[in-house]
Design a protein around this motif. Structure first.
Motif, short mmCIF file in Angstrom:
data_model
loop_
_atom_site.label_atom_id
_atom_site.label_comp_id
_atom_site.label_asym_id
_atom_site.label_seq_id
_atom_site.Cartn_x
_atom_site.Cartn_y
_atom_site.Cartn_z
N LYS A 2 0.83 -1.20 0.00
CA LYS A 2 0.00 0.00 0.00
C LYS A 2 0.87 1.26 0.00
O LYS A 2 1.66 1.46 0.92
CB LYS A 2 -0.91 -0.01 1.23
CG LYS A 2 -1.79 -1.26 1.33
CD LYS A 2 -2.36 -1.42 2.72
CE LYS A 2 -3.15 -2.73 2.84
NZ LYS A 2 -3.61 -2.99 4.21
N LYS A 3 0.72 2.09 -1.02
CA LYS A 3 1.50 3.32 -1.10
C LYS A 3 0.99 4.28 -0.04
O LYS A 3 -0.19 4.68 -0.06
CB LYS A 3 1.41 3.92 -2.50
CG LYS A 3 2.36 5.10 -2.74
CD LYS A 3 2.37 5.51 -4.20
CE LYS A 3 3.21 6.76 -4.43
NZ LYS A 3 4.63 6.57 -4.08
N THR A 4 1.86 4.67 0.88
CA THR A 4 1.43 5.31 2.11
C THR A 4 2.27 6.54 2.42
O THR A 4 3.49 6.54 2.24
CB THR A 4 1.55 4.33 3.28
OG1 THR A 4 0.80 3.14 2.98
CG2 THR A 4 1.03 4.93 4.58
N TYR A 5 1.60 7.59 2.91
CA TYR A 5 2.32 8.73 3.47
C TYR A 5 1.96 8.87 4.94
O TYR A 5 0.93 8.37 5.40
CB TYR A 5 2.04 10.03 2.70
CG TYR A 5 0.65 10.59 2.82
CD1 TYR A 5 0.32 11.52 3.80
CD2 TYR A 5 -0.35 10.22 1.92
CE1 TYR A 5 -0.95 12.06 3.89
CE2 TYR A 5 -1.64 10.74 2.01
CZ TYR A 5 -1.92 11.67 3.00
OH TYR A 5 -3.19 12.19 3.09
N TYR A 27 3.02 -1.87 4.11
CA TYR A 27 2.93 -0.45 3.79
C TYR A 27 4.22 0.03 3.13
O TYR A 27 5.31 -0.15 3.68
CB TYR A 27 2.68 0.39 5.05
CG TYR A 27 1.34 0.13 5.70
CD1 TYR A 27 0.17 0.69 5.18
CD2 TYR A 27 1.25 -0.68 6.83
CE1 TYR A 27 -1.07 0.45 5.77
CE2 TYR A 27 0.02 -0.93 7.43
CZ TYR A 27 -1.13 -0.36 6.89
OH TYR A 27 -2.34 -0.61 7.47
N LEU A 29 5.81 3.03 2.80
CA LEU A 29 5.76 4.38 3.36
C LEU A 29 7.01 5.14 2.93
O LEU A 29 8.12 4.82 3.34
CB LEU A 29 5.68 4.29 4.89
CG LEU A 29 5.20 5.54 5.62
CD1 LEU A 29 4.72 5.17 7.03
CD2 LEU A 29 6.26 6.60 5.71
N TYR A 94 -1.06 7.70 -3.86
CA TYR A 94 -1.12 7.30 -2.46
C TYR A 94 -2.53 6.82 -2.13
O TYR A 94 -3.52 7.45 -2.51
CB TYR A 94 -0.74 8.47 -1.54
CG TYR A 94 0.75 8.73 -1.54
CD1 TYR A 94 1.60 7.99 -0.74
CD2 TYR A 94 1.30 9.71 -2.38
CE1 TYR A 94 2.98 8.21 -0.76
CE2 TYR A 94 2.67 9.94 -2.40
CZ TYR A 94 3.50 9.18 -1.59
OH TYR A 94 4.86 9.40 -1.61
N THR A 95 -2.60 5.70 -1.41
CA THR A 95 -3.89 5.11 -1.05
C THR A 95 -4.14 5.07 0.45
O THR A 95 -5.28 4.91 0.89
CB THR A 95 -4.01 3.67 -1.59
OG1 THR A 95 -2.95 2.87 -1.02
CG2 THR A 95 -3.90 3.66 -3.12
N HIS A 96 -3.08 5.20 1.25
CA HIS A 96 -3.20 5.12 2.70
C HIS A 96 -2.38 6.23 3.37
O HIS A 96 -1.39 6.71 2.80
CB HIS A 96 -2.71 3.76 3.22
CG HIS A 96 -3.62 2.63 2.85
ND1 HIS A 96 -3.77 2.17 1.56
CD2 HIS A 96 -4.45 1.87 3.62
CE1 HIS A 96 -4.64 1.17 1.55
NE2 HIS A 96 -5.06 0.98 2.79
N THR A 97 -2.82 6.59 4.57
CA THR A 97 -2.07 7.59 5.35
C THR A 97 -2.13 7.23 6.82
O THR A 97 -3.12 6.66 7.30
CB THR A 97 -2.62 9.00 5.11
OG1 THR A 97 -1.80 9.95 5.80
CG2 THR A 97 -4.05 9.15 5.62
N ILE A 98 -1.06 7.55 7.55
CA ILE A 98 -0.92 7.15 8.96
C ILE A 98 -1.04 8.36 9.86
O ILE A 98 -0.50 9.44 9.57
CB ILE A 98 0.45 6.48 9.21
CG1 ILE A 98 0.77 5.44 8.13
CG2 ILE A 98 0.48 5.85 10.61
CD1 ILE A 98 -0.13 4.25 8.12
#
Length: 243
Positions: A2-5, A27, A29, A94-98
């Motif tokens: 999952k492409k994550t920032y 992830y 990230l 980007y598909t996910h973020t933390i």
């Protein structure tokens, strides 16, 4: 993967959440995203100089993207700037973020509603964990942090510019969450297991600043509140100087 920032605040909860996500293999990230006050060249709310934010990212080894806001930002302008930034991140796939949030339900609902508008999924590694256990884990892992901003309504000048340790925890008033999750205090993390080397700094002056907030701007997290109110609030800041 999952492409994550990562929504990086420069503080302790962000550091622990980032540490936990980096232990996972699902992830990808590769970006830290931080909101900054472009008029003062400092991290929003924390008051940290951007030079130290940049040094943090370099030591962590992850690229940094800043989202700039003017010092006097309304809810509408905040939403507009954030929407443009998220649209740009979606264009970059980007598909996910933390987030490092722990228990503020309204804030999470707000974040998720805005993320849903652009099709990004929010991830909360520390969600609903006991804040005493969160801070103890942070210290046990070897992270080091210093307070850079405290809410003057709850904490005095003596609490800003202090290293986060066992004595700090013991000295906190009973009505203050040990992680400062309600906005009681904010920190700068300068060393720990996610850093290649410590970020060096010296302690500068301490100042109190007071603000009048716009109708429904949240003084804790710079997010809109549901109710429309206007009030003054004051904070003690400790200026950290890059070495």
């Amino acid at each position: 993967m999952k492409k994550t920032y990562f929504n990086w605040s420069s503080g302790k909860d962000s550091a622990l959440a980032l540490y936990k996500v980096l232990q996972k293999s699902d992830y990808n990230l590769d970006l830290l995203v931080t909101t900054v006050n472009k008029d003062f060249d400092r991290v929003s709310m924390h008051g940290l100089r951007n030079e130290l934010l940049t040094e943090q990212a370099k030591s962590i080894g992850i690229n940094l993207k800043t989202i700039e806001f003017p010092a006097d930002v309304t809810m509408d302008l905040y939403s507009e700037i954030m929407k443009d930034a998220m649209d740009s991140l979606v264009e970059e796939k980007y598909t996910h973020t933390i987030f490092g949030d722990i228990f503020l339900e309204d804030l999470r609902k707000y974040r998720d509603s805005k993320l849903n508008e652009v099709g990004i999924t929010g991830v909360y590694p520390l969600w609903k964990k006991d804040t005493k256990e969160v801070l103890q884990e942070f210290l046990d892992l070897g992270f080091k942090a210093i307070t850079v901003c405290v809410n003057a309504k709850l904490l005095g000048e003596e609490f800003v510019g202090r290293i986060i340790n066992e004595q700090f925890i013991k000295d906190l008033p009973e009505n203050v969450d040990v992680c400062g999750e309600n906005g009681e205090f904010h920190t700068f993390v300068y060393d720990g297991p996610i850093f290649k080397e410590p970020v060096h700094f010296s302690i500068g002056e301490k100042v109190m600043r007071s603000y009048t907030l716009h109708d429904n701007e949240d003084d804790n997290c710079h997010q809109p509140k549901k109710e429309e109110t206007s009030h003054d609030t004051s904070f003690w800041y400790c200026d950290l100087l890059p070495n």
